[in-house]
Design an enzyme around this catalytic site. Structure first.
Site, PDB file in Angstrom:
ATOM      1  N   ASP A  51      22.295  -5.427  39.407  1.00 62.42           N
ATOM      2  CA  ASP A  51      22.216  -6.996  39.289  1.00 62.42           C
ATOM      3  C   ASP A  51      22.783  -7.251  38.458  1.00 62.42           C
ATOM      4  OD1 ASP A  51      19.804  -5.852  41.061  1.00 62.42           O
ATOM      5  OD2 ASP A  51      20.851  -8.212  42.226  1.00 62.42           O
TER       6      ASP A  51
ATOM      7  N   THR B   4      19.602  -7.494  47.162  1.00 62.74           N
ATOM      8  CA  THR B   4      19.376  -6.977  46.851  1.00 62.74           C
ATOM      9  C   THR B   4      18.490  -5.637  47.514  1.00 62.74           C
ATOM     10  OG1 THR B   4      19.549  -8.209  44.997  1.00 62.74           O
ATOM     11  CG2 THR B   4      18.229  -5.659  44.421  1.00 62.74           C
TER      12      THR B   4
END
Ligand code: AMP
Ligand code: MG
Length: 326
Positions: free
Chosen positions: A50, A132
């Site tokens: 990320d 995610t």
């Protein structure tokens, strides 16, 4: 007209970094023992990918659009607080590997916060890894970048989708059209939302994660719209928007559970909205009005999302009115 090429390139690089992290740190640990996944406030997972992906995109913005403001999901504060020194170094090395140059932790920290709290006529909205949970579970995820104009309307979008239905792809807008290319390059193809209306042929998308939206409510809405027999596919991330834009699906509903107090975040919708609208589809709140991106990081005034081809959308809005969702 914004030249998105440098940002499309950055989205590809960010996706390459994500794939590298997935192969090295995620795929070998599918038994759930993964120590490479940290938890942010609110118990949402976040990985070194990320941060790496966001840093790559913000670096490109700092070079191509240095004066522009950025609203991004991640930031340097949590990078410093959640990620160990060794892993911070790994993020720098991963970015360096993708870019082919040496990168320091200080550079990563600087890039992560590039454009933060800066208002400008053009604003970039970044979700470095949208989905995610899908990324960690080896399902779908995308790298998503939206562009807002001075009225805070979504005007452009870029989305790299490494696990796209028909193969790894990058989606983007250009001169009011939505286009797709293979992730590794090649000819661009124009996207067109479907015109299908026969309920038995429709494909309806919703979140893979049950906790993200009310499957019951979305089922009730489809039933009330007369499309209860549509085939349901549950997938992570804004790939749902890309599939509607591409005509690979006909609708995407996101109706929160009645008890949910969680706001919708702008980075979960900006890039996808741009693609669907440019492909001739419609994105709206439950009352048919456009999503309102003018309230900072959240879609503070929006209740839910009804995304569909232009022929099905009015039916869904009428059904939402009947069910008094609006
Ligand atoms: P999706 O895969 O379409 O459900 O979208 C993933 C996004 O859902 C993440 O980027 C989060 O911002 C958001 N999300 C995470 N937890 C929740 C939740 N409990 N309710 C609604 N949305 C959530
Ligand atoms: Mg997201």
């Amino acid at each position: 007209m914004t030249d998105l090429q440098p940002i499309i390139q950055a989205a590809r690089q960010a996706a390459a970094l994500c794939s590298a992290v997935q192969q090295k740190h995620i795929a070998p640990y599918q038994d759930g023992s993964n120590e490479n996944v940290a938890s942010k406030a609110g118990a949402e997972p976040v990985t070194i990918a990320d941060y790496g992906a966001q840093a790559i995109i913000c670096r490109a913005l700092s070079q191509a659009f240095p004066e522009d403001g950025v609203i991004a999901e991640e930031g340097s504060e949590q990078f410093r607080a959640l990620i160990t020194a060794a892993d911070q170094q790994e993020v720098a090395d991963l970015i360096g590997g993708v870019l082919g140059e040496t990168v320091t932790i200080d550079q990563v920290i600087g890039w992560l916060d590039h454009g933060l709290n800066r208002d400008s006529d053009r604003l970039w909205v970044i979700d470095p890894i949208d989905g995610t949970k899908g990324f960690i579970a080896l399902r779908q995820y995308v790298v998503a970048i939206g562009v807002l104009d001075s009225h805070k309307r979504v005007v452009d979008g870029v989305m790299a989708a490494p696990g796209y239905l028909h193969g790894s792809a990058v989606f983007y807008t250009q001169d009011g059209a939505a286009l797709v290319e293979a992730m590794n390059g090649g000819p661009a193809r124009k996207l067109q939302a479907s015109q299908r209306t026969d309920p038995s042929t429709l494909i309806a998308l919703e979140s893979f994660e049950k906790s993200h939206a009310s499957q019951d409510l979305m089922g009730d809405l489809r039933e009330a719209a007369g499309i209860g027999s549509a085939q349901i596919e549950r997938i992570d991330s804004q790939e749902k928007y890309a599939r509607v834009a591409a005509g690979d699906a006909d609708l995407y509903l996101r109706l929160p559970r009645i008890t949910s107090t969680r706001p919708h975040m702008i980075w979960d919708h900006a890039a996808g909205t741009a693609l669907v609208e440019a492909a001739g589809g419609i994105v709206s709140d439950v009352d048919g009005s456009p999503l309102d991106f003018s309230h900072g990081r959240t879609l503070a005034t929006n209740k839910g999302m009804i995304v569909a081809n232009p022929r099905i959308h009015p039916r869904l809005i009428e059904a939402a009115r009947q069910l008094e969702l609006a």
